[in-house]
Design an enzyme around this catalytic site. Structure first.
Site, PDB file in Angstrom:
ATOM      1  N   GLY A   1      43.333   4.383  65.547  1.00  0.00           N
ATOM      2  CA  GLY A   1      44.165   5.549  65.298  1.00  0.00           C
ATOM      3  C   GLY A   1      45.597   5.102  65.128  1.00  0.00           C
ATOM      4  O   GLY A   1      45.967   3.986  65.552  1.00  0.00           O
ATOM      5  N   ASN A   2      46.399   5.921  64.488  1.00  0.00           N
ATOM      6  CA  ASN A   2      47.818   5.590  64.341  1.00  0.00           C
ATOM      7  C   ASN A   2      48.650   6.843  64.173  1.00  0.00           C
ATOM      8  O   ASN A   2      48.177   7.857  63.658  1.00  0.00           O
ATOM      9  CB  ASN A   2      48.035   4.591  63.194  1.00  0.00           C
ATOM     10  CG  ASN A   2      47.091   4.804  62.043  1.00  0.00           C
ATOM     11  OD1 ASN A   2      47.261   5.744  61.271  1.00  0.00           O
ATOM     12  ND2 ASN A   2      46.067   3.970  61.922  1.00  0.00           N
TER      13      ASN A   2
ATOM     14  N   GLY B   1      46.848  -3.030  66.054  1.00  0.00           N
ATOM     15  CA  GLY B   1      46.250  -3.790  67.148  1.00  0.00           C
ATOM     16  C   GLY B   1      46.713  -3.434  68.543  1.00  0.00           C
ATOM     17  O   GLY B   1      46.339  -4.101  69.503  1.00  0.00           O
TER      18      GLY B   1
ATOM     19  N   SER C   1      47.930  -0.706  59.667  1.00  0.00           N
ATOM     20  CA  SER C   1      47.408  -0.958  58.316  1.00  0.00           C
ATOM     21  C   SER C   1      47.398   0.311  57.466  1.00  0.00           C
ATOM     22  O   SER C   1      47.248   0.246  56.254  1.00  0.00           O
ATOM     23  CB  SER C   1      46.001  -1.548  58.407  1.00  0.00           C
ATOM     24  OG  SER C   1      45.215  -0.796  59.300  1.00  0.00           O
ATOM     25  N   GLU C   2      47.554   1.488  58.115  1.00  0.00           N
ATOM     26  CA  GLU C   2      47.595   2.752  57.352  1.00  0.00           C
ATOM     27  C   GLU C   2      49.044   3.184  57.069  1.00  0.00           C
ATOM     28  O   GLU C   2      49.327   4.356  56.843  1.00  0.00           O
ATOM     29  CB  GLU C   2      46.858   3.861  58.098  1.00  0.00           C
ATOM     30  CG  GLU C   2      45.375   3.637  58.298  1.00  0.00           C
ATOM     31  CD  GLU C   2      44.531   3.597  57.022  1.00  0.00           C
ATOM     32  OE1 GLU C   2      45.092   3.695  55.904  1.00  0.00           O
ATOM     33  OE2 GLU C   2      43.307   3.436  57.155  1.00  0.00           O
TER      34      GLU C   2
ATOM     35  N   HIS D   1      46.740  10.158  62.863  1.00  0.00           N
ATOM     36  CA  HIS D   1      45.434   9.786  62.316  1.00  0.00           C
ATOM     37  C   HIS D   1      44.564   9.271  63.457  1.00  0.00           C
ATOM     38  O   HIS D   1      44.975   8.380  64.201  1.00  0.00           O
ATOM     39  CB  HIS D   1      45.601   8.709  61.235  1.00  0.00           C
ATOM     40  CG  HIS D   1      44.322   8.002  60.908  1.00  0.00           C
ATOM     41  ND1 HIS D   1      43.184   8.675  60.513  1.00  0.00           N
ATOM     42  CD2 HIS D   1      43.982   6.687  60.930  1.00  0.00           C
ATOM     43  CE1 HIS D   1      42.220   7.791  60.306  1.00  0.00           C
ATOM     44  NE2 HIS D   1      42.671   6.583  60.554  1.00  0.00           N
TER      45      HIS D   1
ATOM     46  N   HIS E   1      40.256   8.531  64.959  1.00  0.00           N
ATOM     47  CA  HIS E   1      38.822   8.399  64.707  1.00  0.00           C
ATOM     48  C   HIS E   1      38.083   9.231  65.753  1.00  0.00           C
ATOM     49  O   HIS E   1      37.063   8.811  66.279  1.00  0.00           O
ATOM     50  CB  HIS E   1      38.387   6.935  64.805  1.00  0.00           C
ATOM     51  CG  HIS E   1      39.047   6.020  63.818  1.00  0.00           C
ATOM     52  ND1 HIS E   1      38.887   4.664  63.838  1.00  0.00           N
ATOM     53  CD2 HIS E   1      39.857   6.296  62.764  1.00  0.00           C
ATOM     54  CE1 HIS E   1      39.580   4.117  62.834  1.00  0.00           C
ATOM     55  NE2 HIS E   1      40.192   5.093  62.173  1.00  0.00           N
TER      56      HIS E   1
ATOM     57  N   HIS F   1      35.141   8.122  58.407  1.00  0.00           N
ATOM     58  CA  HIS F   1      36.292   7.395  58.917  1.00  0.00           C
ATOM     59  C   HIS F   1      36.980   8.150  60.062  1.00  0.00           C
ATOM     60  O   HIS F   1      37.075   7.640  61.166  1.00  0.00           O
ATOM     61  CB  HIS F   1      37.262   7.126  57.747  1.00  0.00           C
ATOM     62  CG  HIS F   1      38.476   6.341  58.127  1.00  0.00           C
ATOM     63  ND1 HIS F   1      39.190   5.613  57.219  1.00  0.00           N
ATOM     64  CD2 HIS F   1      39.126   6.189  59.315  1.00  0.00           C
ATOM     65  CE1 HIS F   1      40.210   5.015  57.828  1.00  0.00           C
ATOM     66  NE2 HIS F   1      40.191   5.367  59.096  1.00  0.00           N
TER      67      HIS F   1
HETATM   68 ZN   LIG Z   1      41.511   4.854  60.598  1.00  0.00          ZN
END
Ligand SMILES: [Zn+2]
Length: 214
Positions: A27-28, A43, A72-73, A91, A93, A153
């Protein structure tokens, strides 16, 4: 500099981890502050995230503060700020939303509270994480909405500020849980256009959702 917004992102990450919406490093989150945004690093254990670990980017995606590699998003988050009037992006999961994203083309508006997300929540077609294709599909799915499912996702929400984006994320997960249970019993009814319009009318009339003096 940027300390308050970095702390906001760290606190919201820990909160969503405590609520069970993000597990481990999955998640981010990000929040905008003027011409910059604070975003979670890749990470990181979100349950223990500190303000020092949060990265600050300019709106071109260049790191201006922080010691870690951003999520990475990053391009997905940047895209939301560029295309929509967002103050924060979440975001996850989360289990319910992700499960439904594997099956549904959209989450029907089965409860009037989902109107706070824009009503029916679309599922963005699958693409590999971190790719421009994924960002593009998710941005399209968010048109006129503050939430979207991401096929196989997870989920994404945005709001005027971090509190609103987190609230939307919790509401979406709740709505997915309601749909899940209803679908286990039968074919869930969705609110029709007339019923939705009446909710909007009543909400405006009664300032629904906000404390008010008598
Ligand atoms: Zn994701």
């Amino acid at each position: 500099m940027h300390e308050p917004v970095r702390e906001q992102v760290a606190a919201a990450s820990r909160h969503l981890a405590a609520e069970g919406l993000v597990l481990g490093t999955a998640g981010n989150l990000s929040a905008r502050s003027g011409e910059h945004l604070a975003i979670t690093p890749t990470g990181a254990q979100l349950a223990e995230l500190t303000a020092e670990q949060v990265v600050v980017l300019d709106l071109d995606g260049c790191v201006v503060e922080g010691d870690y590699e951003p999520t990475s998003e990053r391009d997905l988050h940047l895209g939301v700020y560029r295309r929509y009037e967002a103050g924060a992006v979440v975001h996850t999961h989360s289990a319910m939303a992700t499960a439904l994203s594997c099956v549904l083309e959209e989450l029907p508006c089965v409860h009037y509270q989902l109107l706070a997300l824009g009503g029916t929540v679309r599922t963005a077609p699958y693409a590999t994480f971190g790719t421009p294709e994924l960002a593009e599909r998710v941005l399209d799915a968010l048109e006129g909405r503050s939430a979207a499912l991401m096929a196989n996702h997870g989920a994404i929400t945005h709001g005027a500020d971090m509190a609103a984006a987190v609230e939307a994320s919790l509401l979406l997960e709740w709505g997915c849980g309601v749909y899940w249970r209803a679908a286990a019993l039968g074919n869930p009814r969705a609110l029709d256009e007339r019923q939705r319009a009446a909710v909007v009318e009543a909400a405006v009339e009664r300032s629904y959702g906000s404390l008010r003096e008598r």
